[in-house]
Design an enzyme around this catalytic site. Sequence first.
Site, PDB file in Angstrom:
ATOM      1  N   ASP A  57       4.171  16.983 -13.287  1.00  0.00           N
ATOM      2  CA  ASP A  57       4.977  16.639 -12.130  1.00  0.00           C
ATOM      3  C   ASP A  57       4.879  17.709 -11.050  1.00  0.00           C
ATOM      4  OD1 ASP A  57       6.524  18.594 -13.341  1.00  0.00           O
ATOM      5  OD2 ASP A  57       8.315  17.350 -13.578  1.00  0.00           O
ATOM      6  N   SER A  58       4.100  18.762 -11.332  1.00  0.00           N
ATOM      7  CA  SER A  58       3.740  19.732 -10.291  1.00  0.00           C
ATOM      8  C   SER A  58       2.974  19.054  -9.160  1.00  0.00           C
ATOM      9  CB  SER A  58       2.896  20.862 -10.887  1.00  0.00           C
ATOM     10  OG  SER A  58       1.833  20.356 -11.678  1.00  0.00           O
ATOM     11  N   ASP A 100       3.633  14.114 -17.906  1.00  0.00           N
ATOM     12  CA  ASP A 100       4.965  14.659 -17.651  1.00  0.00           C
ATOM     13  C   ASP A 100       5.968  13.528 -17.420  1.00  0.00           C
ATOM     14  OD1 ASP A 100       5.822  17.283 -17.786  1.00  0.00           O
ATOM     15  OD2 ASP A 100       4.898  17.862 -15.891  1.00  0.00           O
ATOM     16  N   LYS A 128       5.548  14.861 -22.121  1.00  0.00           N
ATOM     17  CA  LYS A 128       6.232  16.159 -22.106  1.00  0.00           C
ATOM     18  C   LYS A 128       7.607  16.014 -21.471  1.00  0.00           C
ATOM     19  CE  LYS A 128       4.961  19.599 -19.290  1.00  0.00           C
ATOM     20  NZ  LYS A 128       6.233  19.909 -18.556  1.00  0.00           N
ATOM     21  N   GLU A 130      11.250  18.317 -20.470  1.00  0.00           N
ATOM     22  CA  GLU A 130      11.802  19.652 -20.248  1.00  0.00           C
ATOM     23  C   GLU A 130      13.220  19.737 -20.799  1.00  0.00           C
ATOM     24  OE1 GLU A 130      11.637  20.901 -16.197  1.00  0.00           O
ATOM     25  OE2 GLU A 130       9.516  20.422 -15.953  1.00  0.00           O
ATOM     26  N   GLU A 197       7.419  28.542 -20.580  1.00  0.00           N
ATOM     27  CA  GLU A 197       7.125  29.016 -19.229  1.00  0.00           C
ATOM     28  C   GLU A 197       8.005  30.198 -18.860  1.00  0.00           C
ATOM     29  OE1 GLU A 197       6.657  27.309 -14.642  1.00  0.00           O
ATOM     30  OE2 GLU A 197       7.072  25.935 -16.313  1.00  0.00           O
TER      31      GLU A 197
END
Length: 281
Positions: A57-58, A100, A128, A130, A197
């Site tokens: 999602d970057s 993501d 993925k 978070e 991270e």
Amino acid sequence: MSVHPSAHQSAKRPAMTMHSLMKMYSEGEKITMLTAYDATFAALADLAGVEVILVGDSLGMVCQGHSSTLPVTLDAMRYHTECVARGIHKQNGRPIILGDMPFGTYATPEQAFRSASELMRVGAHMVKLEGGAWLAPTVEFLVTRGIPVCGHIGLTPQSVNTLGGYRVQGRTDSAAQQLMQDALQLEQAGAQMLVMEMVPAALSGDITRALSSCATIGIGAGVDTAGQILVLHDMLGVTQGKVPKFAHNFMNEASTIQDAMHAFVRAVKEQRFPVNELHAW
């Protein structure tokens, strides 16, 4: 700066699977992961030997021009995941595609399953999410329904407003203990990979050694993780704006983009990258 494949192109290799990836992990071979958002760069990463491509999602920042990942929608993730899958299938078809899950798409296990199913349908092999221990029930819900899961702890960009900015996580004893518990509970729930991270190198090493069936992937988290990931634009030196200090511009020692990707893969495999992040934040 060329995007043409170089002389490093390799013969057709067997596709990576979760089984073969975990075999790498159990044998101690470092895992390489890069982000990619379209067919061309996905194909080049494939040819360079990258084991996992993260459709991150970057893309909200590097492709869409946002200041954070928060505006990224599930529709955008579906589109870019499908583009990456096409690019890989036209080449060797080797890397695992990790999709993501964007902000606001996995608040409940049921919503997470619907969102993950959308990414899997267009080519993702794994998703993925978070978050820490609070996500364990969601991870278990997905895994029992056939969706492989990668966790993401430490600095979690979707929670940047709660965390107070892009800061190193786990520096206090209590914060370090919480990250350790997060990792253990996500592993117990069935997560097979875990991105860490901006976590102190010593702590990320301790977490990696504490896990037995979950491969840790570091970004700004030291060399002792089971693998490493960088954002594609950071490792190619084309990021506009602030670049994380732990990132490395692999184009500095390469003449083509694919050569730079090869350099990244070699540096990770030989444990020359990253350097000690204690001096890089």
